[in-house]
Design a protein around this motif. Structure first.
Motif, mmCIF file in Angstrom:
data_model
loop_
_atom_site.group_PDB
_atom_site.id
_atom_site.type_symbol
_atom_site.label_atom_id
_atom_site.label_comp_id
_atom_site.label_asym_id
_atom_site.label_seq_id
_atom_site.Cartn_x
_atom_site.Cartn_y
_atom_site.Cartn_z
ATOM 1 N N HIS A 213 1.246 -1.120 11.218
ATOM 2 C CA HIS A 213 0.229 -1.958 10.599
ATOM 3 C C HIS A 213 1.030 -3.056 9.897
ATOM 4 O O HIS A 213 1.291 -3.001 8.696
ATOM 5 C CB HIS A 213 -0.598 -1.157 9.598
ATOM 6 C CG HIS A 213 -1.185 0.104 10.159
ATOM 7 N ND1 HIS A 213 -1.933 0.118 11.311
ATOM 8 C CD2 HIS A 213 -1.130 1.387 9.728
ATOM 9 C CE1 HIS A 213 -2.328 1.370 11.557
ATOM 10 N NE2 HIS A 213 -1.851 2.155 10.617
ATOM 11 N N GLU B 168 0.060 5.776 4.216
ATOM 12 C CA GLU B 168 -1.361 6.096 4.387
ATOM 13 C C GLU B 168 -1.652 7.542 4.719
ATOM 14 O O GLU B 168 -2.813 7.934 4.743
ATOM 15 C CB GLU B 168 -1.976 5.190 5.464
ATOM 16 C CG GLU B 168 -1.296 5.317 6.825
ATOM 17 C CD GLU B 168 -1.904 4.401 7.887
ATOM 18 O OE1 GLU B 168 -2.705 3.537 7.528
ATOM 19 O OE2 GLU B 168 -1.557 4.556 9.074
ATOM 20 N N LYS C 77 0.840 -1.198 0.000
ATOM 21 C CA LYS C 77 0.000 0.000 0.000
ATOM 22 C C LYS C 77 0.873 1.244 0.000
ATOM 23 O O LYS C 77 2.015 1.217 0.451
ATOM 24 C CB LYS C 77 -0.986 0.002 1.180
ATOM 25 C CG LYS C 77 -0.385 0.336 2.528
ATOM 26 C CD LYS C 77 -1.464 0.411 3.610
ATOM 27 C CE LYS C 77 -0.888 1.045 4.868
ATOM 28 N NZ LYS C 77 -1.790 1.000 6.014
ATOM 29 N N SER C 78 0.335 2.331 -0.506
ATOM 30 C CA SER C 78 1.062 3.594 -0.555
ATOM 31 C C SER C 78 0.073 4.717 -0.771
ATOM 32 O O SER C 78 -0.959 4.546 -1.416
ATOM 33 C CB SER C 78 2.078 3.570 -1.699
ATOM 34 O OG SER C 78 2.660 4.857 -1.846
ATOM 35 N N ALA C 79 0.372 5.892 -0.228
ATOM 36 C CA ALA C 79 -0.439 7.085 -0.470
ATOM 37 C C ALA C 79 0.444 8.161 -1.091
ATOM 38 O O ALA C 79 0.246 9.348 -0.878
ATOM 39 C CB ALA C 79 -1.063 7.574 0.841
ATOM 40 N N ALA D 6 -6.795 -2.259 7.116
ATOM 41 C CA ALA D 6 -6.308 -2.332 5.733
ATOM 42 C C ALA D 6 -5.731 -3.702 5.401
ATOM 43 O O ALA D 6 -5.818 -4.165 4.266
ATOM 44 C CB ALA D 6 -5.264 -1.245 5.477
ATOM 45 N N SER E 134 -5.840 4.712 5.052
ATOM 46 C CA SER E 134 -6.230 3.363 5.463
ATOM 47 C C SER E 134 -6.310 3.326 6.986
ATOM 48 O O SER E 134 -6.781 4.286 7.586
ATOM 49 C CB SER E 134 -5.302 2.310 4.879
ATOM 50 O OG SER E 134 -3.960 2.625 5.045
ATOM 51 N N GLY E 135 -5.859 2.258 7.636
ATOM 52 C CA GLY E 135 -5.981 2.130 9.090
ATOM 53 C C GLY E 135 -5.721 0.695 9.480
ATOM 54 O O GLY E 135 -5.138 -0.066 8.698
ATOM 55 N N ASN F 90 3.570 -1.367 7.004
ATOM 56 C CA ASN F 90 3.492 0.085 7.230
ATOM 57 C C ASN F 90 3.836 0.383 8.693
ATOM 58 O O ASN F 90 3.230 -0.194 9.596
ATOM 59 C CB ASN F 90 2.065 0.542 6.910
ATOM 60 C CG ASN F 90 1.840 2.046 6.954
ATOM 61 O OD1 ASN F 90 0.696 2.479 7.043
ATOM 62 N ND2 ASN F 90 2.875 2.847 6.893
#
Lengths: 494, 494
Positions: B397, B438, A192-194, B161, B157-158, B402
């Motif tokens: 996470h 995120e 995941k990445s933002a 995710a 996310s959180g 993350n």
């Protein structure tokens, strides 16, 4: 802005000179050129095939070719394995084709991270063959011949989409080459990445019009355990839909849910391609799997109860490997079974690809059947030359609300068939759906796309296209018309 | 191209005149203006707050405001609930703010389709409160105050995710307004589509720089059943990572996996916010759920076996609702627990947001600890004025790779802390990671983003930005520098 493309012998010759200084191979053989544009799904004429086919072996090779084409304003199509529908491979403006058949390697496998880095020419079946002994797989399963590059370009899916999602959910990052030869890596390897704009998703589904993918990092899934397959038949299509809705609301995540109508089952029986004789009634295939045998048993018990409620006509669920292959094989032979329904080799085999919210699926199928029946009847009356009635079926990735309504008919009926498929698209849109759930826009769905996202949506896409490919060399005319066409000119047809 | 924005009193007055003819409310009250830009996470000075705050009630209102601002070249920020990090709300070029606090309604709920249509100002907690009695929920869970519009803008996310994915996976379609006031509906309501460019994902994560979202269709999930929560402690962080990798490879899909280091647990204990006293060692929280009790039991048995292998120091898994709240509450209080570690109200609380492939996670955490310890030690020597040592923690996470490495330190140490966080970002990139998993880029991560996607990636984003917002009015200076800045000018800082 008017687009004018170089198609002259001299510009092609100077292109070859420049590109071959980089030891990149090419062919101008007519049969090779034909094979990159003229496919069973999208037949084209000789003047719609590329003038040259290049065979790059690396990202750098693709960059060299695109830079040289961009300087000369030569149109570029790209080819992986040619299983797409809708005319996406057609050389509408002459030009060249970049074929990825020499770029089909696994670059790196990261088992602990459940990801793999591959080149675009690799087929998903070949990829999964290489992964099988590791206990992992890539779950997006379109036509068996499809390759990763084309699957990314078309944002495709398949029977596994209900459980696993589409290409949109399974690509971590891309290496892509823009029209001017610029190489962009959209992302690195975390799941995941933002980090800024989502360039990965911008390229997925852009049908080779924004950038050419030369490397992709894909997520992998663990191979399903405790596999079971079921086949249930009903009196009505709606009963199958009701079971799917009930399973979803109960929180049961099955592996696949595929629903066919009676005529579709008739085609399977008629083809003799399946190893069973099926009851020619609406039929639901179910695939169950999970890390716990009890989970699968619970799902099966729920299905059993729902089938009793719905008074299913026949019911079978098996974990026997040979029997699974027979039951699932009946579903997988549908494409060939439909082709076998042609009475004449020149008969057409066309189909829709609409998807709607699942609560509207039965209305879509029912309405589609009515539209096609009416058109078929009108056609019998109005066209004394083609008295052969159409053969029509429906099969759906029902968990996704995606259904393919197929028509087999004489070639002379093409205008009437095109007209009714436009009506089907309009029906899907009126049911809050899409005109293409998994096959893409290409040339064929361009006018329907205007109705789907509005001219505002089309113009937003055009602005992005112009920004990234100002000379419009990448797969021109696909997804939407070029700006020198009137985007609304053919709307009356829809 | 140089950007010059209207900030004069007269242009603001004419804007108000035009917008209020449409009965759109606004405020120029200094405290209201301050509240839309100056937040606890991203403090700004008075001249970085908007000159006017507008309160639209509809898509049409937003279109009117943007069109009027675009004509005058007035910069526009947007506000939902202000929980973002990184300075995304800062009015860097003066201008106005569009606040979505009067657009927080559920527009339509489609239970059978498992989707909901909402306005951007609605909080995810409020949304889930409204959904609870239907047995469904929206699973993306950032900070409790966050609203859907901001969550889309930041691609957040959180803790969920790992099981459910990020905002990228849970948005079906958007209604969005472009800078010139054009309203685009990116998509309709089917769960999958291959209809043209993926405008939905183009807007998600664009931080209010490409379009403002006025309505979103979101997927919903069925509420998890058979919920269990576990808390396990180890001697080393790596042991926790090893368990997560083993669970993934076994095909077990847990609901959440959160890993904290010893100092992080110390902060929890010190804050007295949790209802338990934890062992101050690396601690893994696990959340289990599934439609079948047996599935959850199988997962728990697997975890138990792995914990024995790894010689876990303590181990507890419970399905008791009160005990679940206590164990999970200890995880959820971490943000406040860290703030409570400040010795002085002016102390800084900063943190990283890197994500890496999971096999590199332990290397990231270990490397980060070394970098911070070294910087902390150097700082003690070089800054006799600030002898207070930094307090540093890691919480991740972990299923997503993350991790947030936090530093609490005297305000005077900001340059040293910024420097070490830049080193941490570089470390994450060297481990094939992202600098923001995120939280997004905003102002703070712009230089790191250049190293992440290259100047080629930045320029691709810029081309898209220029195409959709040619006057650059939407949230200028965020994600990347405007073209009148030298994009490489501050790279030396990274």
């Amino acid at each position: 802005m008017a687009y004018s493309y170089s198609v002259s012998q001299s510009s092609m010759e100077s292109l070859i000179v420049e590109v071959t200084t980089h030891s990149i191979e090419y062919s101008t053989d007519p049969s090779v050129r034909d094979s990159k544009a003229n496919t069973a799904h999208s037949p084209v004429s000789a003047d719609e095939t590329p003038a040259i086919v290049f065979f790059p072996k690396s990202t750098q090779d693709v960059s060299v070719i695109l830079k040289a084409c961009n300087e000369r304003r030569i149109a570029v199509t790209s080819f992986c394995s040619g299983t797409s529908f809708g005319g996406c491979l057609t050389s509408t403006r002459g030009g060249i084709c970049i074929s990825f058949e020499r770029m089909k390697h696994v670059v790196a496998l990261h088992e602990d991270d459940l990801d793999v880095v591959v080149q675009p020419g690799l087929g998903w079946v070949e990829l999964n063959d290489q992964l099988e002994d590791k206990g992992v797989f890539f779950p997006v399963d379109p036509a068996p011949g499809a390759s990763i590059g084309g699957m990314i370009a078309m944002s495709c899916s398949g029977t596994n989409a209900y459980r696993y999602g589409t290409m949109k959910e399974w690509v971590i990052s891309l290496t892509a080459v823009l029209a001017d030869g610029t190489v962009v890596k959209t992302h690195r390897r975390p799941r995941k990445s933002a980090a800024g704009y989502d360039l990965t998703h911008l390229v997925i589904g852009s049908e080779g019009t924004l950038a050419l993918v030369t490397e992709a990092t894909l997520k992998l899934a663990v191979l399903p355990q405790n596999l079971h397959v079921g086949l249930v038949t009903f009196d009505t299509f709606q009963q199958g839909v009701d079971i799917v809705v009930a399973l979803q609301r109960a929180g049961h995540q099955l592996e696949a849910l595929e629903l066919a109508d009676g005529p579709q089952v008739h085609a399977i029986n008629h083809s003799k391609l399946a190893q069973i004789e099926m009851l020619e009634k609406p039929s639901l295939w179910l695939k169950f799997a999970g890390s716990s045998p009890q989970l699968v048993n619970d799902q099966i018990e729920t299905v059993k109860g729902l089938c009793e409620e719905q008074k299913a006509l026949t019911y079978e669920i098996t974990s026997d490997k040979a029997r699974i292959d027979i039951l699932w094989g009946a579903r997988k032979c549908i494409g060939h079974a439909l082709v076998a329904m042609k009475k004449n080799p020149t008969d057409l085999f066309v189909h829709s690809d609409c998807a709607v919210p699942i609560s509207n699926l039965a209305a879509l199928v029912e309405g589609t059947q009515k539209l096609i029946q009416q058109a078929n009847a009108d056609n019998q009356v109005s066209s004394p030359d083609s008295k052969q009635p159409w053969f029509c079926t429906n099969v759906g990735h029902v968990g996704d609300g995606n259904v393919h309504s197929s028509i087999i008919c004489p070639a002379a009926d093409k205008p009437q068939v095109d007209e009714v498929l436009r009506k089907v698209a309009r029906l899907a849109l009126s049911l809050e759906g899409t005109v293409t759930g998994e096959h893409g826009v290409g040339l064929k769905q361009r006018d329907a796309l205007i109705d789907e996202v509005g001219i505002e949506g089309i113009n937003m896409m055009r602005r992005v296209k112009s920004a990234l490919d100002p000379k419009g060399i990448l797969n021109p005319d696909k997804v939407f018309r070029l700006e020198d066409d009137d985007p609304t000119s053919e709307r009356a047809k829809l």
